[in-house]
Design an enzyme around this catalytic site. Structure first.
Site, PDB file in Angstrom:
ATOM      1  N   HIS A 115      49.797  -5.670 -16.828  1.00 37.09           N
ATOM      2  CA  HIS A 115      50.275  -4.503 -17.569  1.00 37.09           C
ATOM      3  C   HIS A 115      51.766  -4.655 -17.857  1.00 37.09           C
ATOM      4  O   HIS A 115      52.561  -4.839 -16.942  1.00 37.09           O
ATOM      5  CB  HIS A 115      50.037  -3.214 -16.758  1.00 37.09           C
ATOM      6  CG  HIS A 115      48.622  -2.726 -16.847  1.00 37.09           C
ATOM      7  ND1 HIS A 115      48.240  -1.451 -16.512  1.00 37.09           N
ATOM      8  CD2 HIS A 115      47.497  -3.351 -17.269  1.00 37.09           C
ATOM      9  CE1 HIS A 115      46.938  -1.316 -16.700  1.00 37.09           C
ATOM     10  NE2 HIS A 115      46.462  -2.459 -17.146  1.00 37.09           N
ATOM     11  N   TYR A 130      50.583   8.481 -16.138  1.00 35.79           N
ATOM     12  CA  TYR A 130      51.076   9.438 -15.141  1.00 35.79           C
ATOM     13  C   TYR A 130      51.288  10.754 -15.862  1.00 35.79           C
ATOM     14  O   TYR A 130      52.087  10.824 -16.809  1.00 35.79           O
ATOM     15  CB  TYR A 130      52.408   8.968 -14.549  1.00 35.79           C
ATOM     16  CG  TYR A 130      52.284   7.810 -13.592  1.00 35.79           C
ATOM     17  CD1 TYR A 130      52.241   8.020 -12.223  1.00 35.79           C
ATOM     18  CD2 TYR A 130      52.229   6.493 -14.053  1.00 35.79           C
ATOM     19  CE1 TYR A 130      52.127   6.956 -11.330  1.00 35.79           C
ATOM     20  CE2 TYR A 130      52.119   5.419 -13.174  1.00 35.79           C
ATOM     21  CZ  TYR A 130      52.062   5.665 -11.812  1.00 35.79           C
ATOM     22  OH  TYR A 130      51.952   4.617 -10.936  1.00 35.79           O
ATOM     23  N   PRO A 185      51.536   7.584  -2.787  1.00 32.98           N
ATOM     24  CA  PRO A 185      51.078   6.516  -3.693  1.00 32.98           C
ATOM     25  C   PRO A 185      51.648   6.584  -5.110  1.00 32.98           C
ATOM     26  O   PRO A 185      51.348   5.706  -5.920  1.00 32.98           O
ATOM     27  CB  PRO A 185      49.554   6.712  -3.706  1.00 32.98           C
ATOM     28  CG  PRO A 185      49.314   8.103  -3.261  1.00 32.98           C
ATOM     29  CD  PRO A 185      50.456   8.505  -2.398  1.00 32.98           C
ATOM     30  N   LYS A 190      53.511   1.699  -4.190  1.00 34.92           N
ATOM     31  CA  LYS A 190      54.341   0.814  -3.378  1.00 34.92           C
ATOM     32  C   LYS A 190      53.741   0.417  -2.022  1.00 34.92           C
ATOM     33  O   LYS A 190      54.249  -0.504  -1.375  1.00 34.92           O
ATOM     34  CB  LYS A 190      55.714   1.477  -3.118  1.00 34.92           C
ATOM     35  CG  LYS A 190      56.582   1.550  -4.342  1.00 34.92           C
ATOM     36  CD  LYS A 190      57.195   0.193  -4.671  1.00 34.92           C
ATOM     37  CE  LYS A 190      57.715   0.098  -6.073  1.00 34.92           C
ATOM     38  NZ  LYS A 190      56.827  -0.565  -7.028  1.00 34.92           N
ATOM     39  N   TYR A 206      59.647   0.028 -10.417  1.00 35.77           N
ATOM     40  CA  TYR A 206      58.184  -0.005 -10.511  1.00 35.77           C
ATOM     41  C   TYR A 206      57.653  -1.439 -10.407  1.00 35.77           C
ATOM     42  O   TYR A 206      56.663  -1.688  -9.705  1.00 35.77           O
ATOM     43  CB  TYR A 206      57.711   0.647 -11.825  1.00 35.77           C
ATOM     44  CG  TYR A 206      56.257   1.045 -11.773  1.00 35.77           C
ATOM     45  CD1 TYR A 206      55.873   2.331 -11.418  1.00 35.77           C
ATOM     46  CD2 TYR A 206      55.249   0.121 -12.034  1.00 35.77           C
ATOM     47  CE1 TYR A 206      54.539   2.690 -11.337  1.00 35.77           C
ATOM     48  CE2 TYR A 206      53.912   0.461 -11.954  1.00 35.77           C
ATOM     49  CZ  TYR A 206      53.561   1.754 -11.610  1.00 35.77           C
ATOM     50  OH  TYR A 206      52.236   2.099 -11.521  1.00 35.77           O
TER      51      TYR A 206
HETATM   52  C1  LIG Z   1      43.273   6.494   1.051  1.00 32.46           C
HETATM   53  C2  LIG Z   1      44.398   5.558   0.710  1.00 32.46           C
HETATM   54  C3  LIG Z   1      44.695   5.274  -0.636  1.00 32.46           C
HETATM   55  C4  LIG Z   1      45.756   4.420  -0.959  1.00 32.46           C
HETATM   56  N1  LIG Z   1      46.031   4.178  -2.274  1.00 32.46           N
HETATM   57  C5  LIG Z   1      47.075   3.356  -2.579  1.00 32.46           C
HETATM   58  C6  LIG Z   1      47.420   3.084  -3.919  1.00 32.46           C
HETATM   59  O1  LIG Z   1      46.795   3.568  -4.862  1.00 32.46           O
HETATM   60  N2  LIG Z   1      48.483   2.257  -4.157  1.00 32.46           N
HETATM   61  C7  LIG Z   1      49.198   1.664  -3.131  1.00 32.46           C
HETATM   62  O2  LIG Z   1      50.132   0.878  -3.363  1.00 32.46           O
HETATM   63  N3  LIG Z   1      48.890   1.923  -1.859  1.00 32.46           N
HETATM   64  C8  LIG Z   1      47.847   2.738  -1.563  1.00 32.46           C
HETATM   65  N4  LIG Z   1      47.555   2.983  -0.287  1.00 32.46           N
HETATM   66  C9  LIG Z   1      48.354   2.314   0.703  1.00 32.46           C
HETATM   67  C10 LIG Z   1      47.884   0.887   0.928  1.00 32.46           C
HETATM   68  O3  LIG Z   1      46.489   0.837   0.903  1.00 32.46           O
HETATM   69  C11 LIG Z   1      48.447   0.458   2.272  1.00 32.46           C
HETATM   70  O4  LIG Z   1      49.864   0.469   2.162  1.00 32.46           O
HETATM   71  C12 LIG Z   1      47.969  -0.921   2.705  1.00 32.46           C
HETATM   72  O5  LIG Z   1      46.595  -0.876   3.030  1.00 32.46           O
HETATM   73  C13 LIG Z   1      48.764  -1.380   3.922  1.00 32.46           C
HETATM   74  O6  LIG Z   1      48.159  -2.495   4.498  1.00 32.46           O
HETATM   75  P1  LIG Z   1      48.234  -2.732   6.047  1.00 32.46           P
HETATM   76  O7  LIG Z   1      47.472  -3.980   6.288  1.00 32.46           O
HETATM   77  O8  LIG Z   1      49.647  -2.658   6.484  1.00 32.46           O
HETATM   78  O9  LIG Z   1      47.511  -1.490   6.725  1.00 32.46           O
HETATM   79  P2  LIG Z   1      45.966  -1.096   6.680  1.00 32.46           P
HETATM   80  O10 LIG Z   1      45.385  -1.405   5.366  1.00 32.46           O
HETATM   81  O11 LIG Z   1      45.891   0.300   7.195  1.00 32.46           O
HETATM   82  O12 LIG Z   1      45.282  -2.073   7.720  1.00 32.46           O
HETATM   83  C14 LIG Z   1      45.465  -1.929   9.105  1.00 32.46           C
HETATM   84  C15 LIG Z   1      44.269  -2.532   9.802  1.00 32.46           C
HETATM   85  O13 LIG Z   1      44.464  -2.436  11.201  1.00 32.46           O
HETATM   86  C16 LIG Z   1      43.257  -2.034  11.814  1.00 32.46           C
HETATM   87  N5  LIG Z   1      43.583  -1.374  13.095  1.00 32.46           N
HETATM   88  C17 LIG Z   1      44.089  -0.135  13.289  1.00 32.46           C
HETATM   89  N6  LIG Z   1      44.265   0.100  14.595  1.00 32.46           N
HETATM   90  C18 LIG Z   1      43.875  -1.028  15.241  1.00 32.46           C
HETATM   91  C19 LIG Z   1      43.811  -1.384  16.598  1.00 32.46           C
HETATM   92  N7  LIG Z   1      44.178  -0.527  17.550  1.00 32.46           N
HETATM   93  N8  LIG Z   1      43.345  -2.613  16.917  1.00 32.46           N
HETATM   94  C20 LIG Z   1      42.965  -3.505  15.960  1.00 32.46           C
HETATM   95  N9  LIG Z   1      43.001  -3.193  14.652  1.00 32.46           N
HETATM   96  C21 LIG Z   1      43.446  -1.982  14.289  1.00 32.46           C
HETATM   97  C22 LIG Z   1      42.616  -1.110  10.795  1.00 32.46           C
HETATM   98  O14 LIG Z   1      41.222  -1.001  10.972  1.00 32.46           O
HETATM   99  C23 LIG Z   1      42.986  -1.796   9.489  1.00 32.46           C
HETATM  100  O15 LIG Z   1      42.009  -2.719   9.078  1.00 32.46           O
HETATM  101  C24 LIG Z   1      46.520   3.835   0.068  1.00 32.46           C
HETATM  102  C25 LIG Z   1      46.228   4.114   1.400  1.00 32.46           C
HETATM  103  C26 LIG Z   1      45.195   4.973   1.730  1.00 32.46           C
HETATM  104  C27 LIG Z   1      44.928   5.266   3.181  1.00 32.46           C
END
Ligand SMILES: Cc1cc2nc3c(=O)[nH]c(=O)nc-3n(C[C@H](O)[C@H](O)[C@H](O)COP(=O)(O)OP(=O)(O)OC[C@H]3O[C@@H](n4cnc5c(N)ncnc54)[C@H](O)[C@@H]3O)c2cc1C
Length: 388
Positions: free
Chosen positions: A72, A200, A292, A296, A383
């Site tokens: 995009h 948006y 969101p 980011k 962005y």
């Molecule tokens: C509903 C939702 C919608 C979103 N939409 C957007 C969006 O549109 N755009 C955007 O940029 N971001 C979005 N985000 C944010 C984005 O998805 C997250 O920033 C991203 O997933 C971060 O990745 P992560 O691996 O740090 O954390 P997570 O994806 O949360 O992964 C963490 C992992 O750790 C595991 N875990 C947790 N506790 C434990 C434990 N005690 N022991 C072992 N494993 C564990 C979990 O099961 C999970 O698999 C959204 C988040 C949510 C919740």
């Protein structure tokens, strides 16, 4: 078991960190509390900054992204009677790529499988020990068996609700939080996107975002009160409300259809400092959450992981400075991206409790944006992602 780096959490942060480390010859293992199917079923982010795209190519998982992702060049903001096209490419020379977080995760799993990297699912009761010592270890149970991993370093990639951040003593942690008085109701539908770029929409009834995953898969969101429940919203009421919040010409061309996923996410800004303690290092949602609005969350997780992977690789090559500076380096970018997400949220959402003054300020901001290339450049720069 003994591994050099024990990564807690098998979301995008943990999987990408594991892949980058293993590609550089560092022996890393991932512990994930859920099943692989559960992790792959989570519908989340979909807008990738160029920085994340570059990292995925660097890690050798850019092939499907290049073939199936949608580049995009800009985005459309429709608010307060204004229609502002932010042309990322013209203003910054950069673009963003639409490719679902689920797909990123799938590609990471495939690459880790191909190299035989250990990703242990359904690891329960993960507990970090001795993070402040030179001999940290992690215990957990899996399939009813108690297990222990001794390691040099622990990476806390376990999201907002994980154990890693809470392992850092409260007295050494400072948390900054802003909770917004609304959530986003999101639906996924097998319908064509509203527009070739994200739209948006700021409206007095509340914000709306028309996003997409591919040519026949759309992701739409509505700002809703925190008290609303998913069951309160039928597909029909969702589409009718979305139409109300769009300008008539866009509302007219909106294609509707049954939702295949529907959920409500509360919005918050949260940052925990520092992002390290002894031999424990946090990355991604474990350390910070953004609303969101500026897309980011996943991108910030990627920049943390990039800094951390490079710092750990340098450490094993005899250079301790990058790992010692990891927390400060990551936080500098986290705060700037959080500021951007907060300001986008502030500009485009309805805050009824704050009265008409804020609404006029928002209108003035959008009016200024529409006429000021400098303001458009600032928005575009943030962005597409600040450099790292
Ligand atoms: C509903 C939702 C919608 C979103 N939409 C957007 C969006 O549109 N755009 C955007 O940029 N971001 C979005 N985000 C944010 C984005 O998805 C997250 O920033 C991203 O997933 C971060 O990745 P992560 O691996 O740090 O954390 P997570 O994806 O949360 O992964 C963490 C992992 O750790 C595991 N875990 C947790 N506790 C434990 C434990 N005690 N022991 C072992 N494993 C564990 C979990 O099961 C999970 O698999 C959204 C988040 C949510 C919740």
């Amino acid at each position: 078991m003994r591994h050099q780096v024990c990564i807690i959490g098998g979301g995008p942060s943990g999987l990408l960190l594991c892949l980058l480390l293993r590609r550089a010859g560092v022996d890393a293992i991932v512990l994930e509390q859920r099943s692989r199917a559960y992790v792959l079923g989570r519908i989340r982010a979909g807008v990738l900054e160029q920085g994340l795209v570059d990292i995925l190519h660097h890690a050798g998982v850019g092939q499907r992204l290049a073939a199936e992702g949608f580049v995009h060049d800009g985005t459309l903001i429709v608010a307060h009677g204004r229609r502002v096209h932010i042309d990322f490419k013209a203003l910054t020379g950069k673009t963003v790529t639409i490719y679902g977080q689920t797909e990123v995760t799938r590609d990471l799993y495939d690459a880790l499988d191909a190299m035989g990297a250990p990703v242990l699912h359904e690891a329960e009761g993960v507990t970090i020990h001795g993070a402040e010592t030179d001999a940290p270890y992690v215990t957990f149970t899996r399939g009813g068996q108690a297990q222990r991993i001794d390691c040099d370093y622990i990476a806390g990639c376990d999201g907002f609700h994980g154990v890693s951040r809470r392992t850092i003593p409260e007295a050494l942690r400072q948390e900054f939080e802003h909770v917004y008085p609304f959530g986003w109701l999101g639906i996924l539908s097998e319908t064509p996107p509203l527009h070739h770029e994200l739209v948006y929409a700021g409206h007095e009834r509340g914000f709306a975002l028309c996003s997409m995953r591919n040519a026949n898969l759309s992701r739409h969101y509505l700002q809703v009160p925190l008290t609303d429940r998913v069951e309160d919203w039928t597909d029909e009421t969702f589409w009718a409300e979305l139409r109300r919040r769009l300008p008539p010409d866009l509302a007219e061309v909106l294609v509707t259809g049954p939702s295949i996923e529907k959920s409500i996410a509360p919005l918050r800004s949260f940052i925990s400092e520092p992002m390290s303690w002894g031999r424990l290092f946090l990355a991604g949602d474990a350390a910070h959450i953004v609303p969101p609005t500026g897309a980011k969350g996943l991108n910030l997780a990627a920049s943390d992981v990039w800094y951390l992977s490079q710092a750990l690789i340098a450490q094993y090559q005899g250079d301790a400075a990058p790992l010692a500076g990891y927390s400060a380096q990551a936080l500098a970018r986290v705060w700037k991206a959080s500021r951007f997400s907060w300001s986008m949220t502030r500009m485009l959402h309805s805050f009824p409790s704050e009265g008409p003054f804020l609404a006029r300020m928002q209108a003035a901001e959008v009016d200024y944006l529409a006429g000021a290339p400098a303001a458009q450049t600032a928005l575009a720069e943030n962005y597409v992602g600040l450099p790292y």
